[in-house]
Every structure is written in C-alpha cells, then in structure tokens.
Motif scaffolding. Sequence first.
Motif, PDB file in Angstrom:
ATOM      1  N   ILE A  75      35.589  40.917  41.320  1.00  0.00           N
ATOM      2  CA  ILE A  75      34.473  41.526  40.396  1.00  0.00           C
ATOM      3  C   ILE A  75      33.006  41.255  41.280  1.00  0.00           C
ATOM      4  O   ILE A  75      32.998  40.555  41.869  1.00  0.00           O
ATOM      5  CB  ILE A  75      34.237  40.597  39.246  1.00  0.00           C
ATOM      6  N   SER A  81      27.832  40.862  35.456  1.00  0.00           N
ATOM      7  CA  SER A  81      28.826  39.743  35.882  1.00  0.00           C
ATOM      8  C   SER A  81      28.245  38.546  35.846  1.00  0.00           C
ATOM      9  O   SER A  81      28.737  37.687  34.832  1.00  0.00           O
ATOM     10  CB  SER A  81      29.405  40.028  36.995  1.00  0.00           C
ATOM     11  N   THR A 158      39.594  37.778  34.587  1.00  0.00           N
ATOM     12  CA  THR A 158      38.151  38.314  34.474  1.00  0.00           C
ATOM     13  C   THR A 158      37.093  37.517  34.378  1.00  0.00           C
ATOM     14  O   THR A 158      36.160  37.693  34.992  1.00  0.00           O
ATOM     15  CB  THR A 158      38.283  39.675  33.843  1.00  0.00           C
ATOM     16  N   HIS A 162      33.860  36.042  36.660  1.00  0.00           N
ATOM     17  CA  HIS A 162      32.288  36.234  36.192  1.00  0.00           C
ATOM     18  C   HIS A 162      31.857  34.518  36.206  1.00  0.00           C
ATOM     19  O   HIS A 162      30.668  34.676  36.913  1.00  0.00           O
ATOM     20  CB  HIS A 162      32.328  36.508  34.703  1.00  0.00           C
TER      21      HIS A 162
END
Length: 184
Positions: A75, A81, A158, A162
């Motif tokens: 990411i 983010s 995910t 973050h």
Amino acid sequence: MKKLSLAITLLLAPTFAQAWPWSQDMVNQVSIKPQESVDAANPGMAQFPKRSQPVAGTTVNVKDLDAAKKMANPIAADEASVAKGRRLYEIYCTPCHGKSGAGDGLVGTKLPYKPWNLTSSNDVHPWDSKDYPDGYIFGVMSLGLAVMPSYANDLTATERWHVVNYIRKVMQKGPAVTAAAQSK
C-alpha cells in the motif's frame, strides 16, 4: 388421600409432557446443518464453485514474525492511506498505545508489560526500517506479541497496512517503506 394423589399427579404432569412427540419437532426438522452436504450420496462440506476467488485484502497467512519481516508493504503511503490508518489506529490501538503512540493508553497502563512505544523518540526500539521493516509491524498486528492480541480477525490485511503507513509517516515521522523501495 385423593388430594395428595392429585397434587403428586399435577407436579409430575409437566415431566411426562416433555416426552410427547411435539417437544422435539424443532430439532428433528428437515434442514441442512452447517457444513453438511445437500447430497446424501456425497456427505461432507460442499466444494467451492470451480471459478471462485478469495476476496482481495481479506486474509494474509503469516507463518511467524520472521516471515512477516520479509513482507513488502503493498500500500502506497499516500495521504488517503495515512488518513485511513489514523482512523483505524484511534479505534484499535489507542487504548493501549495511547494517542501519541508512546504506550501510555488507558488500558496500556494497567497491563503487566507496557505496550511498545511506537514513536521514533524512544531508546528501546529505534524503529530503524532495517531492523523493524513494515512487514514486522504488520506481523505483530497479525499474530500478536506478548500481551498484544492478534488483530487479523478485526482488521483486513489492507487495513493493517494502512495502520503501518500511519505509524511510519506520522508517529515515527519517516517514510513508509513500500514494496518498490524494499526491492531496490
């Protein structure tokens, strides 16, 4: 004597009523139980459809922290983010690590071991990305460590990345190490 017999009969009547056939109807109904096949000739759990795919970002199997250290952060550590990571950090991490990340949260002060100081202003864990890469932080969130529980069931992969980006960019005031940067 009749009154005594009647009293005993009335006290025992509910016991006999439980033996009637209608008391078990809900248990013996025609239905499919969890992980039970609809085909009696092929018992067991039904197979997934042939072209089924797992939903991206829902799970990542991490064997141990050594394997997690080798994981690259997929990411990008952009503003979106980091903002998502901040929101998730405030929900899941603040109780123990505190809003500042120094390990001084309300729950953290009551634990037998002080939660790790996630900021760059500590002597114990300098958070050098060579010693503690993003994958390590991800692995600790996924597997847990000491008194810290695993958050793999609470946060998707995910979402955990973050949080890693938020910790790196805001709390440690440094760049998050992305997959492209690690491969160089």
